[in-house]
Design a protein around this motif. Structure first.
Motif, mmCIF file in Angstrom:
data_model
loop_
_atom_site.group_PDB
_atom_site.id
_atom_site.type_symbol
_atom_site.label_atom_id
_atom_site.label_comp_id
_atom_site.label_asym_id
_atom_site.label_seq_id
_atom_site.Cartn_x
_atom_site.Cartn_y
_atom_site.Cartn_z
ATOM 1 N N ARG A 93 21.852 -86.661 93.329
ATOM 2 C CA ARG A 93 22.352 -86.522 94.693
ATOM 3 C C ARG A 93 22.923 -87.856 95.153
ATOM 4 O O ARG A 93 22.602 -88.910 94.593
ATOM 5 C CB ARG A 93 21.226 -86.108 95.652
ATOM 6 N N LEU A 94 23.749 -87.813 96.199
ATOM 7 C CA LEU A 94 24.212 -89.039 96.823
ATOM 8 C C LEU A 94 23.017 -89.820 97.351
ATOM 9 O O LEU A 94 22.007 -89.226 97.761
ATOM 10 C CB LEU A 94 25.152 -88.723 97.991
ATOM 11 N N PRO A 95 23.089 -91.150 97.359
ATOM 12 C CA PRO A 95 21.980 -91.939 97.901
ATOM 13 C C PRO A 95 21.828 -91.731 99.408
ATOM 14 O O PRO A 95 22.795 -91.397 100.105
ATOM 15 C CB PRO A 95 22.381 -93.386 97.583
ATOM 16 N N GLU A 151 21.544 -93.680 101.903
ATOM 17 C CA GLU A 151 22.358 -94.500 102.820
ATOM 18 C C GLU A 151 23.779 -93.971 102.983
ATOM 19 O O GLU A 151 24.477 -94.331 103.937
ATOM 20 C CB GLU A 151 22.387 -95.961 102.360
ATOM 21 N N GLU A 152 24.225 -93.117 102.076
ATOM 22 C CA GLU A 152 25.577 -92.575 102.192
ATOM 23 C C GLU A 152 25.633 -91.281 103.006
ATOM 24 O O GLU A 152 26.716 -90.846 103.402
ATOM 25 C CB GLU A 152 26.177 -92.325 100.805
ATOM 26 N N ILE A 153 24.478 -90.684 103.259
ATOM 27 C CA ILE A 153 24.502 -89.406 103.971
ATOM 28 C C ILE A 153 23.769 -89.438 105.308
ATOM 29 O O ILE A 153 23.865 -88.499 106.089
ATOM 30 C CB ILE A 153 23.905 -88.290 103.090
ATOM 31 N N GLN A 211 23.094 -91.537 108.905
ATOM 32 C CA GLN A 211 23.470 -92.588 109.849
ATOM 33 C C GLN A 211 22.517 -92.543 111.030
ATOM 34 O O GLN A 211 22.452 -91.541 111.739
ATOM 35 C CB GLN A 211 24.914 -92.415 110.334
#
Length: 220
Positions: free
Chosen positions: A209-211, A213-215, A217
């Motif tokens: 999966r995307l990390p 911190e990228e998904i 905020q």
């Protein structure tokens, strides 16, 4: 509590979109009724529960459905249980249905039902504009069935059962086919999505999966 969190995370790590099912392994009636119950208990917008679950167990019917559902072609005959999720149409969710749900099912007092109807009209006509067309309404109703499916797949993962959400099918043809079989009234329902449940016949790769911190905020 830490053990519970770990159990939940382990289930999510174990869960994946199963590509290949073992046709010899079947889900018990008790276990599948548990999975269905988690779908029934799922939340829906305004508590309207605009869904229906068709559990397609007839092998001949599955074989006829297979050519219309390319995303299910390698699963539909081998999985233990196969569900077609239906979403109610705009015509089938007029005030009489809404009031039946709010009064008869959820036991909301009449004056609150009247208020809720006003809120729904504001939401439907102005906020999300779901009444602009039957297709827009169907897309909104289908979103509710996705909530039910997500809960069902998670519940299945908790008890070691695999699943696959499926959107790969020719929607209009599947609608016509299942309606012609007498499985639903096309004025009342349309097909939303499909899902397979059973036991894997393969070992998946590690989950990616995307990390975080990228998904995520944070706004503080």
């Amino acid at each position: 509590m830490p053990d519970t969190k770990q159990t939940v995370l382990e289930a999510f790590h174990r869960r994946y979109a199963c590509k290949k099912y073992d046709p010899a392994k079947k889900i018990s009636r008790e276990d599948f009724e548990f999975i269905l119950e988690t779908g029934r208990l799922s939340p829906s917008s305004f508590g309207l529960e605009p869904w229906r679950f068709l559990v397609i167990q007839n092998p001949a019917l599955r074989a006829e459905l297979k050519p219309l559902a390319w995303g299910a072609a390698d699963k539909i005959m081998d999985c233990s249980h196969f569900i077609v999720f239906l979403a109610r149409t705009q015509a089938a969710m007029q005030p009489d249905y809404r009031h039946k749900m709010w009064s008869g099912v959820h036991h909301i007092p009449p004056h609150i039902v009247e208020m809720r109807e006003g809120f729904f009209q504001q939401f439907a006509e102005h906020n999300f504009r779901i009444t602009e067309s039957p297709r827009t309404f169907h897309d909104w109703a289908s979103k509710q069935s996705y909530i039910a499916l997500a809960n069902m797949m998670t519940a299945a993962a908790f008890i070691g059962i695999d699943s696959t959400p499926i959107e790969g099918f020719r929607q209009e043809e599947v609608n016509a086919f299942l309606a012609a079989k007498g499985l639903f009234d096309p004025a009342e329902y349309r097909v939303s999505l499909m899902a397979a449940f059973g036991y894997r016949n393969e070992e998946p790769r590690a989950k990616t999966r995307l990390p975080m911190e990228e998904i995520v905020q944070w706004v503080e």
